[in-house]
Design a protein around this motif. Sequence first.
Motif, PDB file in Angstrom:
ATOM      1  N   ARG A  27       0.807  -1.224   0.000  1.00 58.50           N
ATOM      2  CA  ARG A  27       0.000   0.000   0.000  1.00 58.50           C
ATOM      3  C   ARG A  27       0.845   1.281   0.000  1.00 58.50           C
ATOM      4  NH1 ARG A  27      -5.037   0.217   3.628  1.00 58.50           N
ATOM      5  NH2 ARG A  27      -6.170   0.487   1.721  1.00 58.50           N
ATOM      6  N   GLU A  28       1.851   1.373   0.853  1.00 57.71           N
ATOM      7  CA  GLU A  28       2.645   2.599   0.938  1.00 57.71           C
ATOM      8  C   GLU A  28       3.400   2.859  -0.358  1.00 57.71           C
ATOM      9  OE1 GLU A  28       6.229   4.645   3.495  1.00 57.71           O
ATOM     10  OE2 GLU A  28       5.084   3.045   4.420  1.00 57.71           O
ATOM     11  N   THR A  29       4.045   1.828  -0.886  1.00 59.49           N
ATOM     12  CA  THR A  29       4.779   1.975  -2.152  1.00 59.49           C
ATOM     13  C   THR A  29       3.812   2.337  -3.269  1.00 59.49           C
ATOM     14  OG1 THR A  29       6.452   0.394  -1.435  1.00 59.49           O
ATOM     15  CG2 THR A  29       6.276   0.778  -3.803  1.00 59.49           C
ATOM     16  N   ASN A  30       2.656   1.681  -3.278  1.00 61.56           N
ATOM     17  CA  ASN A  30       1.653   1.950  -4.302  1.00 61.56           C
ATOM     18  C   ASN A  30       1.180   3.393  -4.244  1.00 61.56           C
ATOM     19  OD1 ASN A  30       0.182   0.929  -6.506  1.00 61.56           O
ATOM     20  ND2 ASN A  30      -1.645   0.864  -5.230  1.00 61.56           N
ATOM     21  N   ARG A  31       1.115   3.953  -3.042  1.00 64.67           N
ATOM     22  CA  ARG A  31       0.703   5.355  -2.898  1.00 64.67           C
ATOM     23  C   ARG A  31       1.692   6.283  -3.609  1.00 64.67           C
ATOM     24  NH1 ARG A  31       1.396   7.957   2.667  1.00 64.67           N
ATOM     25  NH2 ARG A  31       3.256   8.608   1.639  1.00 64.67           N
ATOM     26  N   TRP A  32       3.005   6.053  -3.387  1.00 66.90           N
ATOM     27  CA  TRP A  32       4.027   6.886  -4.041  1.00 66.90           C
ATOM     28  C   TRP A  32       3.959   6.726  -5.561  1.00 66.90           C
ATOM     29  CZ3 TRP A  32       5.843  10.613  -1.319  1.00 66.90           C
ATOM     30  CH2 TRP A  32       6.086  10.463   0.042  1.00 66.90           C
ATOM     31  N   LEU A  33       3.852   5.471  -5.996  1.00 64.45           N
ATOM     32  CA  LEU A  33       3.798   5.209  -7.434  1.00 64.45           C
ATOM     33  C   LEU A  33       2.528   5.783  -8.055  1.00 64.45           C
ATOM     34  CD1 LEU A  33       5.112   1.532  -7.490  1.00 64.45           C
ATOM     35  CD2 LEU A  33       6.349   3.591  -8.201  1.00 64.45           C
ATOM     36  N   GLY A  34       1.425   5.716  -7.339  1.00 66.76           N
ATOM     37  CA  GLY A  34       0.168   6.261  -7.849  1.00 66.76           C
ATOM     38  C   GLY A  34       0.226   7.768  -8.014  1.00 66.76           C
ATOM     39  N   GLU A  35       0.811   8.427  -7.045  1.00 65.88           N
ATOM     40  CA  GLU A  35       0.938   9.886  -7.162  1.00 65.88           C
ATOM     41  C   GLU A  35       1.875  10.249  -8.308  1.00 65.88           C
ATOM     42  OE1 GLU A  35       1.989  13.851  -4.536  1.00 65.88           O
ATOM     43  OE2 GLU A  35       1.599  11.972  -3.483  1.00 65.88           O
ATOM     44  N   ALA A  36       2.986   9.513  -8.423  1.00 67.57           N
ATOM     45  CA  ALA A  36       3.926   9.762  -9.522  1.00 67.57           C
ATOM     46  C   ALA A  36       3.243   9.520 -10.869  1.00 67.57           C
ATOM     47  CB  ALA A  36       5.164   8.873  -9.376  1.00 67.57           C
ATOM     48  N   GLU A  37       2.422   8.481 -10.945  1.00 71.39           N
ATOM     49  CA  GLU A  37       1.709   8.169 -12.186  1.00 71.39           C
ATOM     50  C   GLU A  37       0.747   9.294 -12.545  1.00 71.39           C
ATOM     51  OE1 GLU A  37      -1.505   7.050 -14.661  1.00 71.39           O
ATOM     52  OE2 GLU A  37      -1.801   7.024 -12.497  1.00 71.39           O
ATOM     53  N   ALA A  38       0.062   9.849 -11.563  1.00 71.77           N
ATOM     54  CA  ALA A  38      -0.881  10.943 -11.828  1.00 71.77           C
ATOM     55  C   ALA A  38      -0.159  12.181 -12.365  1.00 71.77           C
ATOM     56  CB  ALA A  38      -1.649  11.285 -10.562  1.00 71.77           C
ATOM     57  N   VAL A  39       0.969  12.499 -11.790  1.00 70.94           N
ATOM     58  CA  VAL A  39       1.744  13.656 -12.260  1.00 70.94           C
ATOM     59  C   VAL A  39       2.297  13.379 -13.661  1.00 70.94           C
ATOM     60  CG1 VAL A  39       3.739  15.140 -11.808  1.00 70.94           C
ATOM     61  CG2 VAL A  39       2.295  14.380  -9.905  1.00 70.94           C
ATOM     62  N   ALA A  40       2.765  12.147 -13.880  1.00 69.68           N
ATOM     63  CA  ALA A  40       3.293  11.781 -15.203  1.00 69.68           C
ATOM     64  C   ALA A  40       2.180  11.826 -16.254  1.00 69.68           C
ATOM     65  CB  ALA A  40       3.923  10.392 -15.153  1.00 69.68           C
ATOM     66  N   ARG A  41       0.977  11.396 -15.877  1.00 71.24           N
ATOM     67  CA  ARG A  41      -0.161  11.458 -16.807  1.00 71.24           C
ATOM     68  C   ARG A  41      -0.428  12.903 -17.203  1.00 71.24           C
ATOM     69  NH1 ARG A  41      -4.564  10.981 -13.871  1.00 71.24           N
ATOM     70  NH2 ARG A  41      -3.995   8.890 -13.209  1.00 71.24           N
ATOM     71  N   ASP A  42      -0.401  13.801 -16.237  1.00 67.40           N
ATOM     72  CA  ASP A  42      -0.609  15.218 -16.515  1.00 67.40           C
ATOM     73  C   ASP A  42       0.452  15.731 -17.484  1.00 67.40           C
ATOM     74  OD1 ASP A  42      -1.831  17.850 -16.080  1.00 67.40           O
ATOM     75  OD2 ASP A  42       0.015  18.302 -14.984  1.00 67.40           O
ATOM     76  N   ALA A  43       1.700  15.370 -17.242  1.00 67.93           N
ATOM     77  CA  ALA A  43       2.794  15.815 -18.118  1.00 67.93           C
ATOM     78  C   ALA A  43       2.648  15.242 -19.524  1.00 67.93           C
ATOM     79  CB  ALA A  43       4.142  15.413 -17.524  1.00 67.93           C
ATOM     80  N   ALA A  44       2.138  14.022 -19.614  1.00 65.96           N
ATOM     81  CA  ALA A  44       2.040  13.344 -20.908  1.00 65.96           C
ATOM     82  C   ALA A  44       0.811  13.749 -21.712  1.00 65.96           C
ATOM     83  CB  ALA A  44       2.035  11.829 -20.698  1.00 65.96           C
ATOM     84  N   THR A  45      -0.251  14.167 -21.039  1.00 64.87           N
ATOM     85  CA  THR A  45      -1.508  14.375 -21.761  1.00 64.87           C
ATOM     86  C   THR A  45      -1.975  15.822 -21.825  1.00 64.87           C
ATOM     87  OG1 THR A  45      -2.841  13.937 -19.781  1.00 64.87           O
ATOM     88  CG2 THR A  45      -2.305  12.039 -21.194  1.00 64.87           C
ATOM     89  N   LEU A  64       9.441   9.251  -6.876  1.00 61.67           N
ATOM     90  CA  LEU A  64      10.050   7.938  -7.063  1.00 61.67           C
ATOM     91  C   LEU A  64      11.235   7.721  -6.137  1.00 61.67           C
ATOM     92  CD1 LEU A  64       9.902   7.518 -10.942  1.00 61.67           C
ATOM     93  CD2 LEU A  64       8.314   6.648  -9.203  1.00 61.67           C
ATOM     94  N   SER A  65      11.874   8.796  -5.693  1.00 58.07           N
ATOM     95  CA  SER A  65      13.006   8.656  -4.768  1.00 58.07           C
ATOM     96  C   SER A  65      12.563   8.101  -3.417  1.00 58.07           C
ATOM     97  CB  SER A  65      13.738   9.987  -4.598  1.00 58.07           C
ATOM     98  OG  SER A  65      12.967  10.876  -3.810  1.00 58.07           O
ATOM     99  N   GLU A  66      11.260   8.143  -3.147  1.00 60.89           N
ATOM    100  CA  GLU A  66      10.720   7.606  -1.902  1.00 60.89           C
ATOM    101  C   GLU A  66      10.558   6.083  -1.942  1.00 60.89           C
ATOM    102  OE1 GLU A  66      10.220   9.331   0.853  1.00 60.89           O
ATOM    103  OE2 GLU A  66      10.803  11.209  -0.119  1.00 60.89           O
ATOM    104  N   VAL A  67      10.716   5.498  -3.126  1.00 63.59           N
ATOM    105  CA  VAL A  67      10.517   4.053  -3.299  1.00 63.59           C
ATOM    106  C   VAL A  67      11.873   3.386  -3.501  1.00 63.59           C
ATOM    107  CG1 VAL A  67       9.446   2.271  -4.721  1.00 63.59           C
ATOM    108  CG2 VAL A  67       8.275   4.458  -4.369  1.00 63.59           C
ATOM    109  N   GLU A  68      12.206   2.463  -2.608  1.00 63.85           N
ATOM    110  CA  GLU A  68      13.449   1.709  -2.765  1.00 63.85           C
ATOM    111  C   GLU A  68      13.227   0.450  -3.581  1.00 63.85           C
ATOM    112  OE1 GLU A  68      15.764   1.043   0.740  1.00 63.85           O
ATOM    113  OE2 GLU A  68      15.168   2.974   1.575  1.00 63.85           O
ATOM    114  N   ASP A  69      12.108  -0.226  -3.308  1.00 65.59           N
ATOM    115  CA  ASP A  69      11.839  -1.512  -3.929  1.00 65.59           C
ATOM    116  C   ASP A  69      10.330  -1.710  -3.933  1.00 65.59           C
ATOM    117  OD1 ASP A  69      13.125  -4.277  -4.698  1.00 65.59           O
ATOM    118  OD2 ASP A  69      11.476  -4.742  -3.330  1.00 65.59           O
ATOM    119  N   THR A  70       9.809  -2.244  -5.027  1.00 65.11           N
ATOM    120  CA  THR A  70       8.369  -2.464  -5.098  1.00 65.11           C
ATOM    121  C   THR A  70       7.956  -3.808  -4.519  1.00 65.11           C
ATOM    122  OG1 THR A  70       8.415  -3.511  -7.285  1.00 65.11           O
ATOM    123  CG2 THR A  70       8.239  -1.079  -7.214  1.00 65.11           C
ATOM    124  N   GLY A  71       8.923  -4.691  -4.327  1.00 62.61           N
ATOM    125  CA  GLY A  71       8.600  -6.028  -3.859  1.00 62.61           C
ATOM    126  C   GLY A  71       8.103  -6.934  -4.980  1.00 62.61           C
TER     127      GLY A  71
END
Length: 92
Positions: A27-45, A64-71
């Motif tokens: 859940r915690e890693t997914n939160r960081w990745l989800g926020e990064a994905e939302a910002v990347a979507r904005d930049a891309a679209t 992404l610097s907050e994520v060491e490993d996704t497991g």
Amino acid sequence: MTDDALDALTRDLHAHLEATAELPIDRETNRWLGEAEAVARDAATSDLTAPVVKERVQHVEDLLSEVEDTGHEAGNEHLEAARSICRTILNG
């Protein structure tokens, strides 16, 4: 870097981060990745200037610097690809 190259890179960045949403990641890693994905979507679209796109990509890199490993092996591959794309955009 041309606008077309920047557009292609931001689409690739978003695609890698979007792909992590389908994976079983804690859940915690997914939160960081989800926020990064939302910002990347904005930049891309969104119709943004190159400097604004780079600001968004810098924010993605910071998240992404907050994520060491996704497991998850595929998650780690997408994470490393996204980090590489961020570096390319920010250094280009």
